[in-house]
Design an enzyme around this catalytic site. Structure first.
Site, PDB file in Angstrom:
ATOM      1  N   GLU A  77     -12.197   8.886  10.239  1.00  0.00           N
ATOM      2  CA  GLU A  77     -13.515   8.769  10.859  1.00  0.00           C
ATOM      3  C   GLU A  77     -13.460   8.162  12.257  1.00  0.00           C
ATOM      4  O   GLU A  77     -14.445   8.205  12.996  1.00  0.00           O
ATOM      5  CB  GLU A  77     -14.440   7.934   9.965  1.00  0.00           C
ATOM      6  CG  GLU A  77     -14.853   8.663   8.689  1.00  0.00           C
ATOM      7  CD  GLU A  77     -15.711   7.808   7.768  1.00  0.00           C
ATOM      8  OE1 GLU A  77     -15.704   6.574   7.944  1.00  0.00           O
ATOM      9  OE2 GLU A  77     -16.370   8.374   6.887  1.00  0.00           O
ATOM     10  N   GLU A 105       2.630   5.524  -7.126  1.00  0.00           N
ATOM     11  CA  GLU A 105       2.300   4.147  -6.776  1.00  0.00           C
ATOM     12  C   GLU A 105       3.330   3.140  -7.282  1.00  0.00           C
ATOM     13  O   GLU A 105       3.347   1.990  -6.854  1.00  0.00           O
ATOM     14  CB  GLU A 105       0.920   3.773  -7.310  1.00  0.00           C
ATOM     15  CG  GLU A 105       0.840   3.638  -8.812  1.00  0.00           C
ATOM     16  CD  GLU A 105      -0.525   3.149  -9.260  1.00  0.00           C
ATOM     17  OE1 GLU A 105      -0.574   2.043  -9.836  1.00  0.00           O
ATOM     18  OE2 GLU A 105      -1.531   3.846  -9.027  1.00  0.00           O
TER      19      GLU A 105
END
EC number: 4.2.1.126
Length: 302
Positions: free
Chosen positions: A85, A116
């Site tokens: 963004e 992970e």
């Protein structure tokens, strides 16, 4: 990593939602809303820690460094979301703020099992980005114990990059691997362990604060207006014209002409109008003012 998950705040049960499985829709919503109201207060408690992170990021930007978010699952997605963004909002180079998610870009849409749990994978990902000591790395993990994030922070520190650990548990494992920790304690989730809820909301708020504050410090705002918005479509062009008019008071036609003469650079257009200068002169004024529109204008008004 052996650990009793039930000892973590993010894994404990919320006494206010014990009977939520039998609740009516409005009661479910009310419980969630009441719990969400606690998030902003928890963020308020860690503002000094967030300020330290902002300082790291700002200093990195001043040295030509980058902000790198790293995380797995929801935490990784939030980092990617904040990063992508920045270019449209602040006209930044896509390399300036980046988000890395365990398992690669495909993991944003579909979970990559086991990614992970591999700390070495984070090291490889950061090396691929050619991480340097001028960068700031923010490791995000609601639990505060994700091996991928631990591996990334350890590597970042080893080469001299500034590091920040963002979690939702006290004395988080990732906090020990960073120069600065942000432990925002939002309490147990409405659905036990579902950290995409309050924890995710808190982390989204904090990432908003870090990136936005850093960009404001770089001169990408005039009052509370986005003067460095990237004009990439008609909607953003109209927004740019509106911003120019609010600051300069000129007509729509004059604002449009200035914007186009400034190659769609809002800051340049504003300085051109306010100082009655050419594009080249306005660009120089902005450069001399380190990108701050008000300072560029004040140089001429003095």
């Amino acid at each position: 990593m052996e650990e009793n998950l039930e000892l973590l705040t993010t894994e404990s049960r919320n006494e206010h939602s014990m009977q939520i499985d039998m609740a009516k829709p409005m009661d479910i919503l009310r419980i969630m809303n009441e719990q969400d109201q606690l998030v902003a207060l928890a963020v308020k408690d860690v503002l000094p820690d967030i300020e330290a992170a902002v300082q790291f990021v700002y200093e990195s930007f001043q040295k030509g460094g980058r902000l790198i978010y790293i995380g797995a699952g929801t935490s990784g997605r939030l980092g990617v979301l904040d990063a992508v963004e920045c270019p449209p909002t602040f006209s930044t180079d896509p390399e300036m703020v980046q988000g890395i998610i365990a398992g690669g870009e495909g993991a944003f849409l579909k979970a990559v099992e086991g990614a992970e749990d591999d700390p070495d994978l984070a090291v490889s990902d950061l090396k691929e980005l050619q991480l340097t000591k001028e960068d700031t790395v923010i490791g995000i993990a609601a639990s505060g114990r994700t091996p991928y994030v631990i591996g990334g922070l350890r590597y970042a520190r080893s080469i001299g990059a500034k590091t920040v650990a963002l979690s939702c548990n006290k004395n988080a494992a990732i906090s020990k691997e960073a120069d600065q920790s942000i432990e925002v304690i939002v309490g147990p989730e409405v659905l036990t362990g579902s950290t995409r809820l309050k924890a995710g909301t808190a982390h989204k708020m904090i990432l908003n604060m870090i990136s936005t504050s850093s960009m404001i410090l770089l001169g990408k705002a005039y009052d509370n207006l986005m003067v460095d918005v990237h004009v990439s479509n008609q909607k953003l062009k109209e927004r740019a014209i509106s911003i120019i008019r609010k600051i300069t008071g000129v007509s729509y036609e004059m604002a449009l002409e200035a914007l186009e003469n400034a190659d769609l650079q809002v800051k340049t257009a504003i300085v051109m109008i306010k100082t009655h200068t050419t594009k080249q002169e306005a660009v120089k004024l902005l450069t001399d003012a380190n990108g701050y529109v008000k300072r560029a204008i004040q140089k001429v008004e003095k």
